[in-house]
Design a protein around this motif. Structure first.
Motif, mmCIF file in Angstrom:
data_model
loop_
_atom_site.group_PDB
_atom_site.id
_atom_site.type_symbol
_atom_site.label_atom_id
_atom_site.label_comp_id
_atom_site.label_asym_id
_atom_site.label_seq_id
_atom_site.Cartn_x
_atom_site.Cartn_y
_atom_site.Cartn_z
ATOM 1 N N ILE A 4 0.931 -1.294 -0.002
ATOM 2 C CA ILE A 4 0.109 -0.160 -0.023
ATOM 3 C C ILE A 4 0.766 1.278 -0.131
ATOM 4 O O ILE A 4 0.628 2.140 -0.746
ATOM 5 C CB ILE A 4 -1.101 -0.098 1.286
ATOM 6 C CG1 ILE A 4 -2.054 -1.044 1.019
ATOM 7 C CG2 ILE A 4 -1.708 1.338 1.423
ATOM 8 C CD1 ILE A 4 -3.071 -1.331 2.244
ATOM 9 N N ARG A 5 1.635 1.253 0.845
ATOM 10 C CA ARG A 5 2.801 2.366 0.896
ATOM 11 C C ARG A 5 3.607 2.552 -0.453
ATOM 12 O O ARG A 5 3.460 3.755 -0.933
ATOM 13 C CB ARG A 5 3.711 2.195 1.924
ATOM 14 C CG ARG A 5 3.427 2.494 3.274
ATOM 15 C CD ARG A 5 4.364 2.338 4.395
ATOM 16 N NE ARG A 5 4.139 1.111 5.150
ATOM 17 C CZ ARG A 5 4.766 0.483 5.718
ATOM 18 N NH1 ARG A 5 6.096 0.574 5.873
ATOM 19 N NH2 ARG A 5 4.192 -0.406 6.560
ATOM 20 N N THR A 6 3.964 1.558 -1.007
ATOM 21 C CA THR A 6 4.790 1.495 -2.604
ATOM 22 C C THR A 6 3.680 2.071 -3.476
ATOM 23 O O THR A 6 4.100 3.131 -4.097
ATOM 24 C CB THR A 6 5.120 0.319 -2.526
ATOM 25 O OG1 THR A 6 6.122 -0.312 -1.641
ATOM 26 C CG2 THR A 6 6.043 0.105 -4.037
ATOM 27 N N PHE A 10 4.328 5.561 -5.518
ATOM 28 C CA PHE A 10 4.235 5.525 -6.953
ATOM 29 C C PHE A 10 2.984 6.494 -7.440
ATOM 30 O O PHE A 10 3.342 7.074 -8.614
ATOM 31 C CB PHE A 10 3.997 3.958 -7.327
ATOM 32 C CG PHE A 10 3.813 3.795 -8.773
ATOM 33 C CD1 PHE A 10 4.894 3.712 -9.631
ATOM 34 C CD2 PHE A 10 2.514 3.793 -9.235
ATOM 35 C CE1 PHE A 10 4.697 3.871 -11.174
ATOM 36 C CE2 PHE A 10 2.472 3.667 -10.842
ATOM 37 C CZ PHE A 10 3.438 3.469 -11.772
ATOM 38 N N ASN A 11 1.926 6.207 -7.022
ATOM 39 C CA ASN A 11 0.900 7.253 -7.572
ATOM 40 C C ASN A 11 1.150 8.768 -7.576
ATOM 41 O O ASN A 11 1.062 9.436 -8.392
ATOM 42 C CB ASN A 11 -0.402 6.753 -6.773
ATOM 43 C CG ASN A 11 -0.905 5.656 -7.181
ATOM 44 O OD1 ASN A 11 -0.439 4.914 -8.040
ATOM 45 N ND2 ASN A 11 -1.959 5.072 -6.254
ATOM 46 N N ALA A 12 1.598 8.865 -6.164
ATOM 47 C CA ALA A 12 2.239 10.474 -5.989
ATOM 48 C C ALA A 12 3.195 10.663 -6.832
ATOM 49 O O ALA A 12 3.306 11.980 -7.549
ATOM 50 C CB ALA A 12 2.433 10.710 -4.556
ATOM 51 N N ALA A 13 4.081 9.902 -7.195
ATOM 52 C CA ALA A 13 5.506 10.445 -8.214
ATOM 53 C C ALA A 13 4.660 10.360 -9.760
ATOM 54 O O ALA A 13 5.171 11.492 -10.342
ATOM 55 C CB ALA A 13 6.409 9.229 -7.862
ATOM 56 N N PHE A 121 -1.574 13.001 -3.667
ATOM 57 C CA PHE A 121 -0.287 13.574 -3.971
ATOM 58 C C PHE A 121 0.756 13.599 -2.968
ATOM 59 O O PHE A 121 1.959 14.352 -3.229
ATOM 60 C CB PHE A 121 -0.754 15.069 -4.357
ATOM 61 C CG PHE A 121 -1.395 15.382 -5.609
ATOM 62 C CD1 PHE A 121 -1.132 15.394 -6.890
ATOM 63 C CD2 PHE A 121 -3.050 14.992 -5.254
ATOM 64 C CE1 PHE A 121 -2.014 15.495 -7.893
ATOM 65 C CE2 PHE A 121 -4.084 15.100 -6.499
ATOM 66 C CZ PHE A 121 -3.190 15.160 -7.787
ATOM 67 N N VAL A 122 0.664 13.198 -1.865
ATOM 68 C CA VAL A 122 1.548 12.889 -0.739
ATOM 69 C C VAL A 122 2.496 12.220 -0.766
ATOM 70 O O VAL A 122 2.273 10.980 -1.052
ATOM 71 C CB VAL A 122 0.908 13.042 0.626
ATOM 72 C CG1 VAL A 122 1.944 12.972 1.841
ATOM 73 C CG2 VAL A 122 0.159 14.128 0.688
ATOM 74 N N PHE A 123 3.884 12.677 -0.982
ATOM 75 C CA PHE A 123 4.900 11.682 -0.672
ATOM 76 C C PHE A 123 5.371 11.078 0.653
ATOM 77 O O PHE A 123 6.382 11.424 0.986
ATOM 78 C CB PHE A 123 6.143 12.355 -1.423
ATOM 79 C CG PHE A 123 6.322 12.415 -2.908
ATOM 80 C CD1 PHE A 123 6.697 11.486 -3.789
ATOM 81 C CD2 PHE A 123 5.683 13.693 -3.562
ATOM 82 C CE1 PHE A 123 6.556 11.550 -5.258
ATOM 83 C CE2 PHE A 123 5.656 13.750 -4.855
ATOM 84 C CZ PHE A 123 6.123 12.786 -5.667
ATOM 85 N N ALA A 124 4.485 10.493 1.122
ATOM 86 C CA ALA A 124 4.727 10.036 2.541
ATOM 87 C C ALA A 124 3.811 8.316 2.474
ATOM 88 O O ALA A 124 2.956 8.348 1.742
ATOM 89 C CB ALA A 124 4.279 10.929 3.610
ATOM 90 N N THR A 125 4.462 7.937 3.482
ATOM 91 C CA THR A 125 3.980 6.582 3.543
ATOM 92 C C THR A 125 2.780 6.667 4.572
ATOM 93 O O THR A 125 3.071 7.345 5.593
ATOM 94 C CB THR A 125 4.960 5.491 3.930
ATOM 95 O OG1 THR A 125 5.457 5.864 5.287
ATOM 96 C CG2 THR A 125 5.870 5.213 3.017
#
Length: 126
Positions: A4-6, A10-13, A121-125
């Motif tokens: 889920i974190r990955t 990936f989606n945010a990037a 859009f957040v680059f956080a887990t």
């Protein structure tokens, strides 16, 4: 949980790549008339590269984001990617349509989604 974190990263990037490529296209083509743009080998080539990057990135987004962001026009992007790879006349029409309409609309919707669904859009887990 790691998956889920990955996926979230990936989606945010991927969304960030789409935004960056779209913004670059708008800057690159600002103020150009259709014929001037299509005759410019370097500008046209870079716009095609960036549009293909956008189309590929949008195509890589998972079904969950298709449902969460239906206004991105996933079918339109798929069609545009095919036309860009086709005959020159069809590619030129698709290219100009994308520059004038598809890219600005996509960026507008991404801004709206960023405001209404910032977690995408957040680059956080999580």
């Amino acid at each position: 949980m790691a998956n889920i974190r990955t996926n979230a990263l990936f989606n945010a990037a991927t969304l960030a790549n789409i935004e960056e490529a779209g913004s670059s296209i708008l800057i690159l083509t600002e103020g150009l008339e259709r014929e001037e743009f299509l005759r410019s080998r370097l500008t046209r080539g870079e716009a095609v590269r960036l549009l293909q990057l956008m189309a590929d990135s949008i195509g890589q987004l998972p079904a969950s984001l298709h449902e969460a962001m239906p206004e991105l026009g996933f079918d339109g992007w798929r069609s545009t990617a095919k036309q860009l790879a086709g005959a020159r006349e069809a590619a030129d029409e698709a290219l100009w349509f994308a520059v004038l309409s598809l890219v600005p609309a996509t960026l507008m919707w991404l801004r709206t989604y960023r405001h209404n669904q910032p977690e995408l859009f957040v680059f956080a887990t999580p």
